[in-house]
Design a protein around this motif. Structure first.
Motif, short mmCIF file in Angstrom:
data_model
loop_
_atom_site.label_atom_id
_atom_site.label_comp_id
_atom_site.label_asym_id
_atom_site.label_seq_id
_atom_site.Cartn_x
_atom_site.Cartn_y
_atom_site.Cartn_z
N VAL A 165 0.84 -1.18 0.00
CA VAL A 165 0.00 0.00 0.00
C VAL A 165 0.88 1.24 0.00
O VAL A 165 1.77 1.35 0.83
CB VAL A 165 -0.94 0.02 1.23
N GLN A 166 0.60 2.12 -0.93
CA GLN A 166 1.34 3.39 -0.96
C GLN A 166 0.39 4.54 -1.23
O GLN A 166 -0.54 4.43 -2.03
CB GLN A 166 2.42 3.35 -2.03
N LEU A 167 0.66 5.63 -0.54
CA LEU A 167 -0.04 6.87 -0.76
C LEU A 167 1.01 7.96 -0.89
O LEU A 167 1.84 8.12 0.00
CB LEU A 167 -0.98 7.18 0.41
N PHE B 77 -8.45 1.07 -4.57
CA PHE B 77 -8.66 2.46 -4.11
C PHE B 77 -10.11 2.78 -3.85
O PHE B 77 -10.45 3.38 -2.82
CB PHE B 77 -8.08 3.40 -5.17
N ASP B 78 -11.00 2.39 -4.72
CA ASP B 78 -12.38 2.85 -4.57
C ASP B 78 -13.14 2.14 -3.46
O ASP B 78 -14.28 2.49 -3.18
CB ASP B 78 -13.14 2.81 -5.90
N ASP B 79 -12.51 1.16 -2.81
CA ASP B 79 -13.15 0.48 -1.68
C ASP B 79 -12.97 1.22 -0.35
O ASP B 79 -13.54 0.81 0.67
CB ASP B 79 -12.59 -0.93 -1.52
N ALA C 130 -1.64 10.14 -4.86
CA ALA C 130 -1.65 8.97 -5.74
C ALA C 130 -1.61 7.70 -4.90
O ALA C 130 -0.72 7.55 -4.06
CB ALA C 130 -0.47 9.02 -6.69
N ALA C 131 -2.55 6.82 -5.12
CA ALA C 131 -2.65 5.58 -4.34
C ALA C 131 -2.29 4.37 -5.19
O ALA C 131 -2.59 4.34 -6.39
CB ALA C 131 -4.07 5.44 -3.80
N LYS D 211 -8.34 6.92 -11.75
CA LYS D 211 -6.92 7.27 -11.70
C LYS D 211 -6.29 6.93 -10.35
O LYS D 211 -5.12 7.24 -10.13
CB LYS D 211 -6.73 8.76 -11.99
N ASN D 212 -7.07 6.35 -9.45
CA ASN D 212 -6.56 6.04 -8.10
C ASN D 212 -5.94 7.27 -7.44
O ASN D 212 -4.87 7.19 -6.82
CB ASN D 212 -5.53 4.91 -8.15
N THR D 213 -6.60 8.38 -7.58
CA THR D 213 -6.05 9.63 -7.09
C THR D 213 -7.09 10.43 -6.33
O THR D 213 -8.25 10.51 -6.73
CB THR D 213 -5.50 10.48 -8.26
N LEU D 214 -6.63 11.01 -5.24
CA LEU D 214 -7.43 11.91 -4.41
C LEU D 214 -6.89 13.32 -4.59
O LEU D 214 -5.67 13.50 -4.69
CB LEU D 214 -7.31 11.50 -2.95
#
Length: 117
Positions: free
Chosen positions: A1-3, A28-30, A22-23, A76-79
């Motif tokens: 896991v990386q953020l 990610f969406d879970d 960036a995850a 995009k697995n991004t916040l």
């Protein structure tokens, strides 16, 4: 896991910045994801968080309501954290973190935001 948070910088009072997180390494969406910040000599503060999947629920600390907007792009697995009308008191190291149950279990490296007056 990386953020991994990035996008910080030096901005003048009243300016804007958009932070990204960036995850990778998980679905990610879970997960609900949050933004935190910590200024020198102060405790870490949760700035905003957003629920998983359809992102229906968003929360903000009172001091940023109306100025900051949290957005997630699950494709995009991004916040993101869109920050407007920045104030000197917004100066801090900003982190993103993942929520599992009631705990924040993974934290990214921070990105520095400095607001100059």
């Amino acid at each position: 896991v990386q953020l991994q948070a990035y996008g910080g910088g030096l901005v003048q009072v009243g300016g804007s910045l958009r932070l990204s997180c960036a995850a990778s390494g998980f679905n990610f969406d879970d997960y609900a994801i949050g933004w935190f910040r910590q200024a020198p000599g102060k405790e870490r503060e949760r700035v905003s968080c957003i629920s998983s999947h359809e992102s229906i629920t968003k929360g903000y600390v009172d001091s940023v309501k109306g100025r900051f907007t949290i957005v997630r792009d699950n494709a995009k697995n991004t916040l993101y954290l869109e920050m407007n009308s920045l104030k000197p008191e917004d100066t801090a190291l900003y982190f993103c973190a993942r929520l599992i149950s009631t705990s924040w279990d993974y934290w990214g490296q921070g990105t520095q935001v400095t607001v100059s007056s």
